[in-house]
Design an enzyme around this catalytic site. Structure first.
Site, PDB file in Angstrom:
ATOM      1  N   SER A  89       0.801  -1.228   0.084  1.00  0.00           N
ATOM      2  CA  SER A  89      -0.029   0.139  -0.173  1.00  0.00           C
ATOM      3  C   SER A  89       0.943   1.490   0.041  1.00  0.00           C
ATOM      4  O   SER A  89       0.339   2.178  -0.058  1.00  0.00           O
ATOM      5  CB  SER A  89      -0.904   0.244   1.273  1.00  0.00           C
ATOM      6  OG  SER A  89      -1.895  -0.964   0.852  1.00  0.00           O
ATOM      7  N   ALA A  90       2.240   1.216   0.102  1.00  0.00           N
ATOM      8  CA  ALA A  90       2.842   2.444  -0.292  1.00  0.00           C
ATOM      9  C   ALA A  90       2.685   2.864  -1.316  1.00  0.00           C
ATOM     10  O   ALA A  90       3.033   3.979  -1.873  1.00  0.00           O
ATOM     11  CB  ALA A  90       4.486   2.065   0.202  1.00  0.00           C
TER      12      ALA A  90
END
Length: 390
Positions: free
Chosen positions: A68-69
């Site tokens: 999710s970065a």
């Protein structure tokens, strides 16, 4: 003892020490960390093993899936379009994506997609995974889906759906798939090793992930044995119908093999970005200032992009969370460098962020997927940056 490679500027020795400790005490197998200060790299370190089965070492060029970065990169693409006047974040999503108006969604603004307020965390009918990877069937399903709460009245982490929602707006506005837009307009100008949709010729550079199970699986112990502060979360994990589970069950099968070449080649703008730690840090450096003559957003655009839009109890994670228009903001469990930071974490420990007060941009990527409150790796590195500045 793991050999640490790379360079640091004088004064940033605590970061090298913390990075070495991550290998000796905190579980790192292969990893890299990079820090920029005022547009120049002051830390660029790597070490360990990229592929434990083959013994392939981690090098300067090793790529890592950062989960999710990726959302920070996709949010940046949306703000680039906003700054150019092509996208109004306060306009209805349906102005760009007419089909989205179905099921009483005609008035949801783009900004609510970015800030996890749209209530579209899941689907009544999951989409077959191969169709979700092809993009358009998932976008169509989300356009037809009813929200799980009245949009704008609450926020909850759209862990998987966020990428298709924001990505489809990018596609409709720019005429390009979100990964292509990111490659052309953000990665290329800055020279980033960062991909949303991995080219086939880059596959050999990607590390192999190792998934570490928690020492104690709280979902299997008696409820009265669970610490009181975790009981609500654990009860949700045990309930297949909870938002905490349904938010990650939008495909059939729900589990996605992120080591798969097909998954890495697809565009999942919420969760399958593949980057170096240097690529993460350099992108955030380009958001808060010039990097080799390139700045991604003007200061006025950045101020709007990082202004808080949602805070309080998260309907999916069931803990306090804070979001701007696409970026995570500091919380007690993820303070970053302080109140002027913004960025995004990734499953298992990866982290990218920037801090305006200190001129810092940070990237950390690793292949031992741990996560949870017991994962001290990113926190220790950020603490070491703070110590170096002090």
């Amino acid at each position: 003892m793991t050999t640490i490679y790379g360079e640091i500027a004088p004064g940033f020795e605590p970061v090298r020490e913390a990075f070495a400790t991550n290998f000796s005490q905190h579980g790192d197998i292969g990893a890299a960390v990079c820090v920029y200060q005022y547009g120049r790299p002051v830390v660029d370190l790597w070490g360990g093993i990229a592929d434990p089965e083959k013994g392939r070492p981690w090098t300067r060029d090793t790529l890592q899936l950062v989960y999710s970065a990726t959302k920070g990169a996709t949010a940046t693409a949306a703000h680039v379009l906003s700054e150019r006047g092509a996208l109004d974040l306060d306009a209805p999503v349906a102005a760009y994506w007419p089909e989205f108006a179905a099921n009483c969604k005609a008035d949801i603004p783009v900004r609510w997609l970015l800030s996890h307020q749209a209530g579209l965390i899941t689907l009544d009918q999951p989409v077959p995974l191969n169709e979700a990877l092809a993009w358009h069937p998932m976008a169509a399903a989300l356009a037809a889906q009813r929200p799980q709460w009245t949009p704008g009245t609450a926020h909850g982490y759209h862990g998987r759906t966020w990428g298709w929602l924001v990505g489809e707006v990018i596609r409709r506005v720019s005429g390009r798939m979100p990964g292509r837009f990111f490659a052309d307009e953000i990665a290329a100008p800055l020279g980033l090793d960062f991909f949303i949709g991995l080219p086939a010729d880059q596959r050999g550079r990607v590390s192999s992930m190792v998934y570490q199970r928690p020492a104690v699986d709280l979902t299997t112990v008696p409820a009265e044995s669970v610490p009181e502060e975790l009981r609500e979360q654990v009860a949700a994990w045990r309930d297949p119908g909870s938002f905490s589970n349904r938010a990650y069950a939008v495909t059939d099968p729900a589990a996605i093999d992120f080591d798969s070449p097909d998954v890495q080649a697809a565009e999942l703008p919420s969760s399958n970005g593949i980057s170096t730690a240097h690529g993460l840090a350099r992108m955030y450096a380009g958001l808060i200032g010039e990097v080799d003559g390139v700045r991604l957003l003007a200061s006025e655009t950045l101020a709007s992009a990082t202004k808080e839009q949602a805070s309080g109890k998260d309907q999916v994670m069931l803990i306090p969370s804070r979001f701007s228009s696409g970026y995570m903001l500091p919380t007690e469990t993820n303070p970053m460098m302080g109140p002027n930071s913004f960025g995004h974490t990734g499953r298992g420990g990866s982290l990218g962020f920037a801090d305006l007060e200190h001129g810092i941009a940070f990237g950390y990527a690793m292949n031992n997927i741990i996560g949870g409150l017991d994962d001290l790796r990113a926190t220790s590195l950020v603490d070491a940056v703070r110590k170096s500045l002090a």
